[in-house]
Design an enzyme around this catalytic site. Structure first.
Site, PDB file in Angstrom:
ATOM      1  N   CYS A   1       0.827  -1.210   0.000  1.00 47.15           N
ATOM      2  CA  CYS A   1       0.000   0.000   0.000  1.00 47.15           C
ATOM      3  C   CYS A   1       0.859   1.257   0.000  1.00 47.15           C
ATOM      4  CB  CYS A   1      -0.930  -0.022   1.222  1.00 47.15           C
ATOM      5  SG  CYS A   1      -1.940   1.448   1.345  1.00 47.15           S
TER       6      CYS A   1
ATOM      7  N   CYS B   1      -0.525   4.115   2.148  1.00 53.22           N
ATOM      8  CA  CYS B   1      -0.285   3.984   3.594  1.00 53.22           C
ATOM      9  C   CYS B   1       1.190   4.241   3.946  1.00 53.22           C
ATOM     10  CB  CYS B   1      -0.622   2.584   4.100  1.00 53.22           C
ATOM     11  SG  CYS B   1      -2.074   1.848   3.366  1.00 53.22           S
ATOM     12  N   ASP B   2       2.100   3.757   3.123  1.00 56.79           N
ATOM     13  CA  ASP B   2       3.504   3.672   3.550  1.00 56.79           C
ATOM     14  C   ASP B   2       4.480   4.581   2.810  1.00 56.79           C
ATOM     15  OD1 ASP B   2       2.667   1.739   5.324  1.00 56.79           O
ATOM     16  OD2 ASP B   2       3.165   0.062   4.004  1.00 56.79           O
TER      17      ASP B   2
END
Ligand code: NAP
Length: 321
Positions: A148, A151-152
């Site tokens: 992701c 997200c990261d």
């Protein structure tokens, strides 16, 4: 397990019986909940982690109608959830472990903590990212290996990352990563991308993005965090180590349908339905990415959800009649 002959006494309390339980809160499940809620059906949506499914992990959705400049996937998911709740749908966090059907035709949806009853069920559990299945992969998930970018990505500011895959997800998320990482290698096993042409054209012009063709990842290594990946050129057989701080895997999806038994699926596990989203079990419907379908997009998932909701209404009228 869809067992047509299991009967339990709890089905006698009709106040606890839902008209429809929707399993999964991606665009398919939430659209179904908007429609069934709006039709005044007693609706419960069960979700394992958080709303939105894969769509909520997408930085920018550019091809969902009505948003000329695109919309962040998480924001779109939040809006869908609010819309479904406005129409009276209930949401609960629960991991559905199996679904059975008793001799009165009621579905028992078994979660880790309790059982829910419903006249119909829509499976909208979507699909999850595939892994490479190479040595040390598990060790570095969350320590350099991610699924992701949304997200990261911020962990990789001014670092070097590899993105694996050649589909829409790999290319779009790779471009997004160039906003953070100083270098993004997109590593694809062929010499042509699978992603949509417009996305490809943009990617080829994106500074900081370098393509490595005809190449697979064979192994990963590092101390506590990922430090390097072993590449193999599938044409020449040549291998080499590439130093990276992160690796994002976008090599496709598998359907979240393993908890089902007795439901007809294709050879990859995607649920087979007719055009009304009916499965082979009366009263059990499927919608979105978990279904055998030619296109997996937010718009097609939403469309499936709307049709499944409509089919639920028809089914409830039939069994009432
Ligand atoms: P995908 O389209 O299935 O692409 C997977 C990619 O990974 C392919 O390029 C495939 O290579 C490669 N691959 C598969 N197994 C591999 C392995 N073991 N090692 C190395 N590479 C491997 O998956 P996706 O990109 O996640 O997309 C899933 C669905 O969502 C698609 O229908 C896609 O169109 C849709 N989607 C749409 C959008 C959008 O419209 N904006 C955005 C994201 C996703 P090959 O090409 O050689 O098979």
């Amino acid at each position: 397990m869809i067992n047509l002959h299991i009967s339990t006494s709890s089905s006698e309390n009709t106040t606890d019986i839902y008209d429809v339980i929707i399993v999964g809160s991606g665009p398919a499940g939430m659209t179904a909940a908007i429609y069934t809620g709006r039709s005044l059906l007693k609706t419960l949506l069960l979700e394992k982690i958080g709303s939105g499914g894969q769509a909520a992990l997408t930085e920018l959705i550019e091809n969902y109608p009505g948003f000329p400049h695109g919309i962040n996937g998480y924001e779109l998911s939040q809006r869908m959830e609010e819309q479904a709740k406005n129409f009276g749908a209930s949401f609960e966090y629960a991991d559905v472990q199996k679904i059975t059907r008793d001799d009165q035709g009621l579905f028992h949806v078994h979660t880790e903590s309790r059982e829910f009853l419903s006249k119909t069920v829509i499976i909208a559990t979507g699909a999850s990212p595939k892994k490479l299945g190479i040595p040390n992969e598990e060790k570095f998930i969350g320590r350099g290996i991610s699924f992701c970018a949304t997200c990261d990505a911020s962990f990789y500011r001014d670092k070097v990352v590899a993105v694996i895959g050649g589909g829409d997800s790999a290319v779009e998320e790779g471009m997004y990563l160039t906003k953070f990482a100083k270098k993004v290698y997109l590593i694809h096993r062929r010499d042509q991308l699978r992603a949509a042409k417009i996305v490809q054209e943009r990617a080829f012009k994106t500074p900081g993005m370098e393509f490595i063709w005809n190449t697979i990842v064979e192994e990963v290594k590092g101390e506590n965090f990922l430090e390097a990946i072993k590449l193999k050129n599938v044409k020449t057989g040549e291998t080499s180590w590439l130093e990276v701080n992160g690796m994002f895997l976008y090599i496709g999806l598998y359907p979240n349908t393993s908890f089902l038994e007795g439901v007809n699926c294709d050879e990859q596990g995607y649920i087979l339905t007719d055009e009304m989203m009916r499965t082979n079990i009366p009263g059990l419907f499927a919608a979105g990415d978990c279904r055998h379908t030619p296109l997996r997009q937010v718009i097609t998932a939403a469309s499936d959800g709307a049709i499944a909701a409509y089919a639920v209404e028809k089914y409830l009228e039939e069994i009432k009649g």
